[in-house]
Each structure stands twice: as C-alpha cells, then as structure tokens.
Design an enzyme around this catalytic site. Structure first.
Site, mmCIF file in Angstrom:
data_model
loop_
_atom_site.group_PDB
_atom_site.id
_atom_site.type_symbol
_atom_site.label_atom_id
_atom_site.label_comp_id
_atom_site.label_asym_id
_atom_site.label_seq_id
_atom_site.Cartn_x
_atom_site.Cartn_y
_atom_site.Cartn_z
ATOM 1 N N SER A 155 2.425 1.930 -6.693
ATOM 2 C CA SER A 155 1.723 2.893 -5.848
ATOM 3 C C SER A 155 1.926 4.305 -6.420
ATOM 4 O O SER A 155 1.670 4.511 -7.601
ATOM 5 C CB SER A 155 2.235 2.765 -4.408
ATOM 6 O OG SER A 155 1.358 3.394 -3.516
ATOM 7 N N ASP A 215 -5.538 -5.837 -2.771
ATOM 8 C CA ASP A 215 -5.173 -4.433 -2.587
ATOM 9 C C ASP A 215 -6.453 -3.600 -2.557
ATOM 10 O O ASP A 215 -7.149 -3.480 -3.559
ATOM 11 C CB ASP A 215 -4.275 -3.993 -3.749
ATOM 12 C CG ASP A 215 -3.774 -2.558 -3.622
ATOM 13 O OD1 ASP A 215 -4.260 -1.808 -2.755
ATOM 14 O OD2 ASP A 215 -2.883 -2.189 -4.412
ATOM 15 N N HIS A 259 -1.978 -4.021 -0.515
ATOM 16 C CA HIS A 259 -1.226 -3.090 -1.356
ATOM 17 C C HIS A 259 0.278 -3.341 -1.278
ATOM 18 O O HIS A 259 0.994 -3.214 -2.267
ATOM 19 C CB HIS A 259 -1.560 -1.663 -0.917
ATOM 20 C CG HIS A 259 -0.908 -0.594 -1.732
ATOM 21 N ND1 HIS A 259 -1.150 -0.448 -3.080
ATOM 22 C CD2 HIS A 259 -0.008 0.379 -1.406
ATOM 23 C CE1 HIS A 259 -0.444 0.580 -3.543
ATOM 24 N NE2 HIS A 259 0.260 1.080 -2.545
#
Lengths: 393, 393
Positions: free
Chosen positions: A158, A332, A365
């Site tokens: 991320s 995601d 995610h």
C-alpha cells in the site's frame, strides 16, 4: 468528547535524532528530525543483509512484535520472524515510523521547536506538507546515521509500496531488490477522492478545533472514526464483506461499545457489517493522531512518480540496477492490478529485472496483511533468489 | 452552523392526503399520509397508459420539469417528455416523492400529528422505520385515490429499481411491464457499509443534535455534506473519475465556496476531484433533509426481496404476469451487473417474460441519470414492444 490517551503522546519509542534535519520538497527545513524505529535479527559483519520494511498509512514500526499500545501482534508477524518468509535468522530487518507519523517519528503531534515557550505546542496543521520522497529521504538519513549504506531489499504494501518505489527511484544504487505490494506509482483520482472525504470528516468534527485539539483537551474522535470506517470499506472487497457478514443481523441488539460513535441502534436492527465497522472506527482513534492522518493522506495524494515525465515511468527507472517483484491482489480495487501491471510494464520498458505476480484472492486490498500463503511463497522465493544473486548465501 | 433554507420546509408541492394512512411493516399505523407527486402527459379514457416512475435515494417527483428548489432540469428530462423514450405524448407519467422523503411526502421532517401542540414538532428520529415495501404500498394507495388501478409500466433506477421490483412482487396484477435499472433485489453488505458510514457522518455532527436539529435552528450541514461526498464517489467509476479529473490541480487555488465544508485548501494545492466533491457535498445540503437521508438509507439496507425464501427469488415471482427488462451498466460497482444477472436468472426460473441488458458504459452507477444513448434505446424499445402487446397501439 474523548480524552486523548496519555500513553499515545508520552510513551517512549526507540529512536534516533537527525540534528541537521531535512530539507523538505516544499523548501522548508525541518530540524531536528526524530525517527522512531525497530530492528529484528542481526546485522551481518559486512552489513549486506538489511531488509527495510515500509509501513502503510496507519501502520508503524512494530512490524514483528507485540504492539505497545494495542497489545496485538506486530502487523506483519506472519511474514517477518525467525524462519518466516522475511527470515530474521538471515536478514537484519529495519522498520521506521514514517515522517509525519505519530509513533515517535517527527510529525504534527511533535512539539514545535524554537518557539521559545517552556512547553511548546505541537506543530498541528502548521506541520509542513510532506511527500513520499520526504519520507524516503528521512529514512535514508536515518540509515546513514545507523551506518547502513546499501539495502539488500526494501519491502512494503500500500503506501509502504509507494515508499519502496520512491526508494528505488531516488537511491537506485542503495536498493538491491525491491518488493512493492498492492500499490501504485501514482495515487488515482478515486483514491484522492476517498482521502478527501476522510479529511473532511475530520475537519467537520468541532473537536478538531482547526487542528489545535490539544487546546481543548480532546481529540476529534468522531471525525477520525468516520474516516476510518470509510477507509476500511475500501480495504476489503465486496466478496469479502459478503462472505464475512452478508446481510446477517447482530443477535445482541445493543451492539458493541460505540466509543465516539452514535449509540446503536438508532434505526432498528444492526447489521453485523455495521457493528464491525463501528469497532474498526472506535478502536482506531485510540492509537492514531488526526493531524498525522491528514498529513500522511496528503502525501499519498501527491505521489506521482512519473509526474516530471508526463506519467512515463521508464525514464524514472532507466538503467536501474534494482531487481523488482511487483505484487497485486485480484480483488484489490483500491490499488487494482491494472496499476501494478502499468508499473511492471514501465519497469520492463526501462529494461529492469522485474517479475509481476497477481495473487488470486477475494480479500481485497487488505490481503497484503492477511493470511495469504501465495504472498508468503512469493516473498520467500523472491528474497531467496535475490540473496543468491547478491552472494548472500 | 448553517441555517435551514426556509423554502425547503415551507414550499408547497402538489399532493394528496390518505386520511386513513398506512399500516407500516413495523406495525405502526402512520396517519394521515401525504403524498406529493407530479404528472406529465394525458391519462387515456381507459386509463391504460400510466407509467409510474420511481426515484432514487436523493431524487424526487420533479422528474421532467425544472426543479423548484435548484432551478435545474428534471432529473430524467432526458428520458421523459414529448417524443422522448418515455413519451408523454403517449403515456401518462406519474412520479411521487417516496414515503420518508422531504419534498412534500410524509417523512421525518413532517410535523408529528396529534401532539396537541399549536405548532407540533417534526417527527425527527421518532419517525417509524420504513421499508421499500411501505413506500410501494403508499404509492399504491395514492394511485387508488387517483382512480388508477393497473400500471402500464413501472420504471426506476437504483433505489427506484428496488421499488419497481417490490411493485412487481406485491402487486403483480397491477404491473404490466417493469423496468428495473442499475439495481438489485437485495442490498449488499458493501452497500450497507457505505450507508452506515453516511449515517455516522451525520450522527457525528453536533448540529444533528440527536435528530432534533430544528431546536437549534440549524441543520447538520457538515455531516450531511461528508455523507454526500462519500456516496458520490460510489456513484462514479474509477475510469470516470480518471477521465473527468485525473490528477489535475485547480488553477484557482482557493477553490469554490466551501459551504459547510472546511476552507480549502488546508494542505497545499487542491485537486480538481476534491473541488468537485466539495461542490457536490455543499450543494446537496441545501435541498435534502438529514433525517430523511437516515430513514431512506435504512429502508434500502432492509431491502431483501428473497428474505422469506432464503434469498431465493423464484417463489417471489412465480407465475408473474409482468414482463421485465433488467438493465445494468458495465462499470457500476455499487449495483454491479452480477446482481442484475442474479435477478434476471431468478425471473427466468420463475418462467417470467424477461430480457436482460448490460449496457457498456464507463460512467459507473450514475450512468442511469446521464447521457447514455443505449439506455434511451432500451427504454424506448421495451416500452414500445410492451405497448404493442398491451394493445396500446
């Protein structure tokens, strides 16, 4: 109104201080800069076994040990430790709280220096705007201070993946291997939009008080909880939410302690997914600083590695000696595979050594933080291969 | 603190009153019930040309004329009017503000009856919880009062599509043709989650005042604006946001009038997508009631047409005489095509006359309100075919 947790602000974290500070991209010199960090494993005599792990928006340096505030296991304990894919019997793992953070590194909650006051106020919203590159430069200076030059590998998911890419772009000679996970070389319009709603939720809380919440002895807990609830939806997939909660209603009609959120249920029954999000929102505000949230989300929004080349990444990585493994997760939608593929193609165009793995997962995610054996295998395999090439074995 | 717009509360809307009211699904009898509505076109002598249009969460009855509050064209002017796909030269179009709404139909902002006070307070959060079925039953009673029995067609998108499905399920003999667009037979966990964040944003605004905002002479404008900003992201697709805004930064650094939102920019430059969302949030609070938003989102969350049959829709529609056209949009992630396909399959299992159209669009959920020639063609074609079968031609 929720009282701030004294521990958050006063607890001591292992740290070092860069007395000369850092010239930020905005032109401001920030000095001194304190960097809080944790290490795991043993530095080899030739200092060639360092793995730098970069945390995500709300992560911190406690990657592989019990968190001192929450008492929970480190956020990547599954992946980092003796015999684990990032094997601390083999690698010396370093993880630092990012610039702008709130776990011991200089950020908006740090007292503003040189104000001449006996007990100076925190920076608050006067903290200068920072970028992902500023975070990386701060880490580079901290590693200098630790006597660490080259990094065997830089790993992160991320926002942590943004730092990985910035490391490879800014310090190619210092990064042997780079593992950006569930990330993107630029922050998309949709992600900027979600971040802006988060920020507006915080701004809308009167306890935010224009950023000077300490003056009221309160924290903007309601706004921060709403921001976290919304963000949490974006970390999951629709399939994961359906699988975990579906349309099930809580049997306990009162629901969990609501914390800063409105008492439940105001409108009939409570769905399990609501109860879960409330818990996420309420528990978050006990460990995270609102102004840090504002500052770090803004840094993510600014991130656009190809900005100087009209979005073209090939010139950014031209001739890079770093070997890359780009990882995405099929479900995601915050950092979708399309963005990872764009990155992998650009690295190919730059003639970089790059592999690209899309892991099939329905966890969204958050998959990079969860039990994903394919991720473990990918990390272990990439590091082992790189270690062989680096002559570490 | 924003003052409520006097016009919103005091303006007159064309309406009828059901003196006996309605027994709601929760068991409460709500009486009297006022229904605000608009009609377009001419009712045929045999009353066989009625098209009922059902609006979405924040829509209203002003479907094909200038909106009295905003001055903007009706929300479906593109689709409804003389010579348009829903041709008012041919059909008699009726559109009603839903139960729980705030444009003239009984809802949380309606004065609570029989309180014995000279100027009774609004219902506020004491307004009983309502369901999509309650909304449909109210519409059926209103049509009874208008002397309208059978409907040639019922059309609606998003929540309006839920009403279309509920109409076909509750009153199959009254619905000749049904056109549910960008909708689902149940509200998903992800959509419940987004709605709950919207509600928490409103609850978190101190001006909401436990639902009794009139007592402070204010409206929870900040909370409602944040709720709308978030919801608006879910109405668009990532591609649409990228195409419209990308990572472009506003040239005017101050940005638009922020309304109830925080002054911009607090953190450096302002992205165009942020400016757009602020505008959406700020303008919304001038035309919509916060307690209506809470009540209607809750009704959507409750919606699960197959609940009594473990999610199986086939028994709900078994033997239905209604002909259906189910429409979805390829980039709609709020009501994805998978949910429309599930609906279409269930209707097939029930041996219903059903066609299913997925329209290729990058505009996301909002596509049903925007310029989509394929939608126009689908609506026109389906209605013409149905009219032929109904003997309307």
């Amino acid at each position: 109104m929720t009282q701030p947790d004294g521990d958050t602000l006063t607890m001591e974290h292992q740290h070092l201080v860069l007395d000369d500070g850092l010239v930020l991209e905005c032109g401001v010199t920030l000095a001194p800069v304190q960097i809080a960090y944790r290490t795991y494993g043993t530095l080899s005599p030739t200092r060639d076994n360092v793995v730098l792990i970069c945390h995500a928006l709300t992560g911190d340096q406690y990657v592989a040990e019990t968190h001192p505030l929450t008492g929970k296991p480190g956020w990547w304990s599954r992946l980092v430790g003796p015999g684990r894919p990032v094997d601390t019997d083999r690698y010396y793992v370093v993880c630092m709280n990012v610039l702008g953070g709130c776990m011991g590194t200089t950020g908006p909650s740090t007292p503003r220096p040189a104000s001449g006051q006996a007990s100076p106020e925190p920076w608050g919203t006067d903290f200068p705007p920072i970028t992902i590159a500023d975070m990386v430069h701060a880490q580079a200076r901290a590693l200098d201070a630790m006597g660490i030059g080259r990094l065997f590998a830089v790993i992160g998911g991320s926002m942590g993946g943004m730092l990985v890419l910035q490391w490879a772009a800014s310090y190619p000679e210092r990064v042997f291997a780079a593992l950006p996970i569930a990330t993107s070389p630029f922050h998309s319009a949709q992600n900027i939009a979600f971040n802006e709603v988060s920020r507006q939720a915080i701004f809308a809380d009167p306890d935010w008080n224009g950023g000077r919440y300490w003056a009221r002895g309160a924290i903007p807990a309601r706004g921060l909880a709403v921001a976290r609830m919304m963000a949490h939806i974006t970390y999951l997939s629709e399939d994961a939410l359906t699988r975990k909660f579906g349309r099930r209603v809580r049997q306990d009609p009162v629901g969990p302690a609501a914390g800063p959120l409105a008492p439940a249920p105001l409108f009939g029954e409570m769905f399990e997914v609501e109860s879960y999000l409330r818990h996420q929102g309420s528990s978050f505000v006990r460990r995270f600083d609102a102004n840090s949230y504002l500052t770090i989300t803004r840094a993510m929004d600014y991130f656009d590695l190809g900005a100087e080349h009209d979005g073209d990444l090939a010139p950014v990585f031209a001739g890079t000696p770093t070997r890359f493994c780009v990882v995405s997760f099929s479900s995601d939608w915050l950092f979708p595979t399309s963005q990872a593929r764009f990155l992998a193609r650009a690295l190919n165009s730059a003639a970089a050594n790059v592999s690209f793995v899309e892991i099939d997962s329905d966890k969204g995610h958050d998959a990079f933080l969860l039990d994903e054996p394919d991720l473990d295998r990918t990390v272990r395999g990439f590091l082992s291969g790189a270690a062989e090439h680096a002559g570490l074995i």
